[in-house]
Design a protein around this motif. Sequence first.
Motif, mmCIF file in Angstrom:
data_model
loop_
_atom_site.group_PDB
_atom_site.id
_atom_site.type_symbol
_atom_site.label_atom_id
_atom_site.label_comp_id
_atom_site.label_asym_id
_atom_site.label_seq_id
_atom_site.Cartn_x
_atom_site.Cartn_y
_atom_site.Cartn_z
ATOM 1 N N LEU A 161 55.101 -65.404 -24.641
ATOM 2 C CA LEU A 161 55.936 -65.392 -25.689
ATOM 3 C C LEU A 161 57.407 -65.388 -24.922
ATOM 4 C CD1 LEU A 161 57.244 -62.283 -25.858
ATOM 5 C CD2 LEU A 161 55.125 -61.929 -26.878
ATOM 6 N N GLU A 162 58.452 -65.767 -25.778
ATOM 7 C CA GLU A 162 59.752 -65.621 -25.481
ATOM 8 C C GLU A 162 60.255 -65.076 -26.521
ATOM 9 O OE1 GLU A 162 59.093 -69.245 -25.893
ATOM 10 O OE2 GLU A 162 57.869 -68.785 -24.047
ATOM 11 N N ILE A 163 61.627 -64.190 -26.460
ATOM 12 C CA ILE A 163 62.341 -63.548 -27.135
ATOM 13 C C ILE A 163 63.692 -63.840 -26.897
ATOM 14 C CG2 ILE A 163 62.865 -61.454 -28.113
ATOM 15 C CD1 ILE A 163 60.073 -60.524 -27.548
ATOM 16 N N TYR A 164 64.346 -64.207 -27.922
ATOM 17 C CA TYR A 164 66.034 -64.767 -27.628
ATOM 18 C C TYR A 164 67.030 -63.598 -27.886
ATOM 19 C CZ TYR A 164 63.781 -68.865 -26.831
ATOM 20 O OH TYR A 164 62.951 -70.130 -26.284
ATOM 21 N N PRO A 165 68.077 -63.377 -27.356
ATOM 22 C CA PRO A 165 68.993 -62.370 -27.432
ATOM 23 C C PRO A 165 69.424 -62.356 -29.127
ATOM 24 C CG PRO A 165 69.652 -63.741 -25.577
ATOM 25 C CD PRO A 165 68.457 -64.261 -26.303
ATOM 26 N N GLY A 166 69.615 -61.270 -29.660
ATOM 27 C CA GLY A 166 69.756 -61.035 -30.979
ATOM 28 C C GLY A 166 68.639 -60.974 -32.137
ATOM 29 N N GLU A 167 67.407 -61.320 -31.781
ATOM 30 C CA GLU A 167 66.503 -61.542 -32.623
ATOM 31 C C GLU A 167 65.812 -60.217 -33.095
ATOM 32 O OE1 GLU A 167 63.558 -65.345 -32.569
ATOM 33 O OE2 GLU A 167 63.656 -64.032 -30.733
ATOM 34 N N TRP A 168 65.258 -60.046 -34.265
ATOM 35 C CA TRP A 168 64.412 -58.970 -34.547
ATOM 36 C C TRP A 168 63.145 -59.183 -34.604
ATOM 37 C CZ3 TRP A 168 66.250 -54.021 -36.946
ATOM 38 C CH2 TRP A 168 65.254 -53.093 -37.291
ATOM 39 N N ILE A 169 62.181 -58.778 -33.793
ATOM 40 C CA ILE A 169 60.841 -59.246 -33.619
ATOM 41 C C ILE A 169 59.899 -57.932 -33.970
ATOM 42 C CG2 ILE A 169 58.843 -59.952 -32.054
ATOM 43 C CD1 ILE A 169 61.012 -62.085 -31.959
ATOM 44 N N ALA A 170 59.020 -58.325 -34.971
ATOM 45 C CA ALA A 170 58.095 -57.466 -35.145
ATOM 46 C C ALA A 170 56.455 -57.943 -34.688
ATOM 47 C CB ALA A 170 57.795 -57.182 -36.747
ATOM 48 N N ILE A 171 55.818 -56.859 -33.984
ATOM 49 C CA ILE A 171 54.700 -57.075 -33.355
ATOM 50 C C ILE A 171 53.565 -56.462 -34.204
ATOM 51 C CG2 ILE A 171 53.061 -57.078 -31.394
ATOM 52 C CD1 ILE A 171 55.490 -57.161 -29.527
ATOM 53 N N ILE A 172 52.843 -57.217 -34.863
ATOM 54 C CA ILE A 172 51.760 -56.440 -35.669
ATOM 55 C C ILE A 172 50.424 -56.520 -35.524
ATOM 56 C CG2 ILE A 172 53.164 -56.257 -37.803
ATOM 57 C CD1 ILE A 172 52.043 -58.827 -38.876
ATOM 58 N N GLY A 173 49.422 -55.948 -35.597
ATOM 59 C CA GLY A 173 48.001 -55.889 -35.351
ATOM 60 C C GLY A 173 47.363 -54.837 -35.619
ATOM 61 N N HIS A 174 46.188 -54.839 -35.713
ATOM 62 C CA HIS A 174 45.471 -53.521 -36.035
ATOM 63 C C HIS A 174 45.394 -52.705 -34.887
ATOM 64 C CE1 HIS A 174 41.713 -55.104 -33.953
ATOM 65 N NE2 HIS A 174 42.158 -56.245 -34.693
ATOM 66 N N ASN A 175 44.801 -51.284 -35.074
ATOM 67 C CA ASN A 175 44.635 -50.434 -33.980
ATOM 68 C C ASN A 175 43.774 -51.292 -32.669
ATOM 69 O OD1 ASN A 175 46.229 -48.455 -35.268
ATOM 70 N ND2 ASN A 175 44.380 -47.407 -36.152
#
Lengths: 265, 279
Positions: free
Chosen positions: B28-42
Amino acid sequence: MMNKLIFGRYIPGDSFIHKLDPRTKLLGSFYFIGIIFLANNWQSYLFLAAFTLVAIALSKISFTFFWKGVRPLLWLILFTVALQMFFTSGGIVYWQWGILQLTEFGVRNGIFIFCRFVLIIFMSTLLTLSTPPLELSDALEYVLRPLKAVKFPVHEISLMLSIALRFVPTLMDETEKIMNAQRARGVDFGEGNLIQKMQAIVPLLIPLFVSSFNRAEDLATAMEARGYQGGEGRTKYRILHWQRRDTAVVVVFALLTVILIGLKS
Amino acid sequence: MDPIVELKNITFKYQPEDSRPAIDHVSLEIYPGEWIAIIGHNGSGKSTLAKTINGLLLPNEGEVRVAGQILSEETVWGIRKAVGMVFQNPDNQFVGATVEDDVAFGMENQGVPREDMVTRVKDALEQVRMSDFATREPARLSGGQKQRVAIAGVVALRPDLIILDEATSMLDPEGRFEVIEAIKKIKEESQLTVISITHDIDEAANANRLFVMKQGQLVKKGTPEEIFSEGPKLIELGLDLPFPEKLKQVLKERGLSVPDSYLSEEGMVEWLWTSVLNK
């Protein structure tokens, strides 16, 4: 639970004693315990008692706290005093029964021992009541610093101490929570004979241990994530200030020593 | 623009003999200034993923690149300077004996001079609105307040990236709101990148992009609109639906025709009042 423990409790305030450098207070109370053994007659004990009362008055902390500090140790003190009274010989004999005898020297020694105990407890209670635990651990780190020369892990010890102090209330809360949770499941604490009482502790102790391990792991991870790499190259946020009033206290202690030596018989 | 976080084909196993890796070939890539949410079950590998980003865990395979540096034993402390992390349990990550000591802890580790620390502690506490509590002990703070202090401790280090590892999961709704608002404000002020690992679907709905994890794999990437328009399929992934989506489902069951695309709460309100007026 917290209310019963007067030892190690801190009473906030901004009196002369509160504002003293914790190093002064820590070393001062140790020094006081040392020089109390210089006293060996009525005048010197009277003088020391007056000194202690002035120190207590300066702290503006209610006297009842000091009394509460002595109370749990009262039986121990009275026991020691009784031993001294009945087994010391010399001077006029007031009363005798077998090897037990009440003599002039015995009574005098007993009273001195009593004074010594009470004064020491008053002074150490004054130290803990007027100094936040954190400042105390800072002072201890400072005092231990020379031991670095002999490879003593001063930073590690003081970090452990300050983390331990910070977790005392958290773990107290948790203990109470677990106790109540186990009570709700039918565990009786403090009931039955000694063995039953000890067995009842197990469902409290094991969860407390396990949760402490989990806490330790979480805390270590959080510390590492915040860049903790050990004592090397760290700066300190908290610094201790030596002020004029601390020098004054040192002078007072020096005077006290001189007077005590003068009063010694 | 170069990505601030770049994961290339990461695989991680806690024990070499584990049959299923905790993270399974994730890129994955994440760019400066982004708000990323990582979701998924336990147990889907979200927290493990977060820990590989700041080097608390080193992946068995693949490459982690954070703020221009490739993660290795040598660069890990440099990377941790760029990445701030806030964990789940507010009590267990509170190192200092008082609020200000805790905020200063990270700076002490980096050897920041004391005069600097004093101003930065003050600023950071102001940003999370905890200035009045500077000398309080943790035992006398609420959960939300402790998490705000944890954020202040991270903010004072001036990282490029903040990872919230389920930072709001042990808080009540009020504390959760306070913490999210504090982060939002700081993000706007200082151009931060935020990675938020969360179970809270409404928190996820505020993100720029969502990553959905399932059994160690990254199964979906996209904007909240794209992900949530999947509707009931999300439940199969072990996720909850955001409130407007739930409302849509119920309305559909009652025979109303609802738009297929995802609507935010405001969008839903808009659609509801316009559709009622059109009748």
